[in-house]
Design a protein around this motif. Sequence first.
Motif, short mmCIF file in Angstrom:
data_model
loop_
_atom_site.label_atom_id
_atom_site.label_comp_id
_atom_site.label_asym_id
_atom_site.label_seq_id
_atom_site.Cartn_x
_atom_site.Cartn_y
_atom_site.Cartn_z
N GLU A 87 0.81 -1.13 -0.20
CA GLU A 87 0.08 0.10 -0.04
C GLU A 87 0.83 1.32 -0.07
OE1 GLU A 87 -2.83 -0.06 2.92
OE2 GLU A 87 -3.70 -2.11 2.53
N ASP A 88 2.03 1.38 -1.03
CA ASP A 88 2.75 2.53 -1.07
C ASP A 88 2.35 3.47 -1.95
OD1 ASP A 88 5.14 4.13 -1.07
OD2 ASP A 88 6.49 2.52 -1.46
N ILE A 89 1.51 4.38 -1.33
CA ILE A 89 1.03 5.31 -2.12
C ILE A 89 1.76 6.43 -2.75
CG2 ILE A 89 -0.75 7.52 -2.26
CD1 ILE A 89 -2.49 5.51 -0.35
N ALA A 90 2.90 6.59 -1.81
CA ALA A 90 3.82 7.63 -2.04
C ALA A 90 4.60 7.34 -3.17
CB ALA A 90 5.01 7.81 -1.06
N ALA A 91 5.03 5.87 -3.57
CA ALA A 91 5.97 5.42 -4.55
C ALA A 91 5.02 5.57 -6.03
CB ALA A 91 6.06 4.03 -4.25
N LEU A 92 3.75 4.98 -5.72
CA LEU A 92 2.90 5.22 -6.99
C LEU A 92 2.57 6.61 -7.55
CD1 LEU A 92 0.03 2.37 -6.06
CD2 LEU A 92 1.93 2.22 -7.61
N THR A 93 2.36 7.51 -6.41
CA THR A 93 2.05 8.89 -7.04
C THR A 93 3.45 9.54 -7.77
OG1 THR A 93 2.52 9.83 -4.70
CG2 THR A 93 0.38 9.36 -5.31
N LYS A 94 4.55 9.09 -7.58
CA LYS A 94 5.58 9.51 -8.44
C LYS A 94 5.50 9.31 -9.84
CE LYS A 94 8.88 9.43 -4.41
NZ LYS A 94 10.03 8.88 -3.79
N LEU A 95 4.75 8.31 -10.17
CA LEU A 95 4.62 7.99 -11.67
C LEU A 95 3.69 9.07 -12.13
CD1 LEU A 95 3.39 4.22 -11.06
CD2 LEU A 95 5.54 5.01 -12.10
N PRO A 96 4.07 9.37 -13.44
CA PRO A 96 3.25 10.40 -14.35
C PRO A 96 1.83 10.12 -14.31
CG PRO A 96 4.53 9.04 -15.80
CD PRO A 96 5.09 8.84 -14.61
N GLY A 97 0.87 11.27 -13.98
CA GLY A 97 -0.64 11.04 -14.21
C GLY A 97 -1.46 10.41 -12.94
#
Length: 202
Positions: free
Chosen positions: A105-115
Amino acid sequence: MIGRLQGVIVEKQAPELLLDVNGVGYEILAPISTFAMLGAIGSPATLYTHLSIREDAHQLYGFSDKNQRTLFRTLIKVSGVGPKMALAILSGMDAKAFAICVHNEDIAALTKLPGVGKKTAERLIVEMRDRLTEWDAPAPLWVAADSSEQASTDAMLREAEGALVALGYKPQDAAKMLNKVAAQASSPEDMIRLALRSTLSQ
């Protein structure tokens, strides 16, 4: 449905390539991880494909293996995730890394992806968690690309920046990402991978 193509690479500029299959040229969009597996222009290539059909266009997406294509097809079933975002996700991290982000549940890592914003990241975690329980992730794709013909740094930067912009990054952000890793790269694809990896590890 076109599921697999085998031919010769005619043009190649991430994330787009043109594959000649018995005299017919197929325009294909592919994630950076797939570009890392491809040879130079004139080399043979085999891609597993997904055909996206919209009212205004038919677009082929190509992948180096079935695992990547399966994850792509799973991603585009998530609410708010279209083919462009799925391509960006697969370019930003390999299947194994994505599965780890979802399970942790690593939201921080996923939100680094464009869009990918916070709400989209949360949806990805909720909707993908069960589908990735027994995901057979391939080996990490962050490997250095061999290149016998090295382009100049400026030319590589222009090509790499264009690819990152096509994936959804702002030009100024793409330039900053690439400048940090330019000295370590030996090809545009290598530069793109290093830039994406550096961003995700921050």
